[in-house]
Design a protein around this motif. Structure first.
Motif: not given
Length: 283
Positions: A70, A78, A116-118
């Motif tokens: 994180r 994110g 946001y996440f990826r």
């Protein structure tokens, strides 16, 4: 998707049980080096990133772990699996990841309220993510894989003629190989990496200072020294020496229980097979 899942995860200030994470990591046949707890330690020890790894438990008590890092502040944070330029993330699961595992985690993340996440999953699991996560924005990447199944002899049997020609030329040129665990040979690796970077910057008409700055930000020596210190014997550097000069080098990260490895390479622009052959005295 069959069954009901119960979630057990850490908040912004707490880790998932390291024992659970390590146990699931060791039981997953496709685990990658960048999914282990020690890799996350190397990422987060500078303070910019925090571990946000989550664990899910099926009704059959089967554990699924999503390694996450994180960055940001509460409300605008994110999460990435893994952080950009820090290798592959994605799921770990006891016995291996299934399509149902991926479907549930994707559904949860889309409802989590994160800014946001990826996720950059294991490339061997790409079909699972493609099939069950059509609503996610996908960016196609290319991964280079080498089949190491069957051991050294089986791998040699798969070599093409060009590979054997290169090996014979290297032997004739007196190339010798040195391998060391941890970070002992990292200075030699990065001397080659900087030389290679200068070479390509010149060819691409890029200012040298910009090329070196980009490289330090993405794959600098301090990053790999941290990884080496946390992985220990699972981190190895190999140097191919031509005389007293390094000609090529590779960083290898191992997963002992699966035989999986990940590699990063560098090569001297002067170390082409043709150049090596030209240095052999005529008999």
């Amino acid at each position: 998707m069959n069954g009901t899942f119960q979630e057990s995860h850490a908040d912004a200030d707490r880790h998932v049980s390291r024992q659970d994470w390590q146990s699931v990591y060791q039981s997953d046949p496709d685990a990658m080096p960048s999914q282990c707890p020690e890799w996350a330690d190397a990422l987060t020890c500078t303070g910019r990133w925090r571990v946000a790894t989550r664990m899910f438990v099926t009704p059959e008590s089967r554990r699924i772990v999503l390694p996450l890092a994180r960055v940001g502040f509460p409300g605008v944070a994110g999460e990435m699996s893994m952080a950009r330029h820090w290798g592959y993330g994605g799921l770990l699961a006891e016995g291996g990841v299934t399509a149902d595992d991926v479907a549930f985690v994707v559904r949860h993340l889309t409802m989590s309220g994160l800014a946001y996440f990826r996720i950059r999953p294991n490339p061997l699991q790409a079909p699972l993510w493609r099939d069950v996560a059509p609503a996610m924005r996908r960016v196609e990447r290319t991964s280079q894989l080498i089949d190491l199944r069957g051991g050294v002899d089986a791998m040699k049997a798969r070599f093409g003629s060009s590979a054997w020609t290169g090996i014979k030329r290297a032997v004739k040129a007196g190339v010798r190989i040195e391998t060391a665990s941890s970070g002992k040979l990292l200075p030699e690796f990065f001397s080659l990496a900087h030389k290679e970077r200068r070479h390509w910057a010149t060819r691409q008409h890029e200012p040298q200072w910009l090329a070196q700055m980009r490289y330090r930000m993405v794959d600098g020596e301090s990053k790999w020294q941290r990884v080496a210190s946390h992985l220990g014997e699972r981190f190895r550097v190999t140097i191919a020496w031509h005389g007293e000069k390094p000609a090529a080098a590779g960083i290898v990260k191992l997963v002992p229980h699966t035989g999986v490895l990940a590699a990063t390479a560098a090569r001297s622009p002067d170390a082409s097979p043709k150049k090596l052959m030209s240095d052999i005295p005529a008999k």
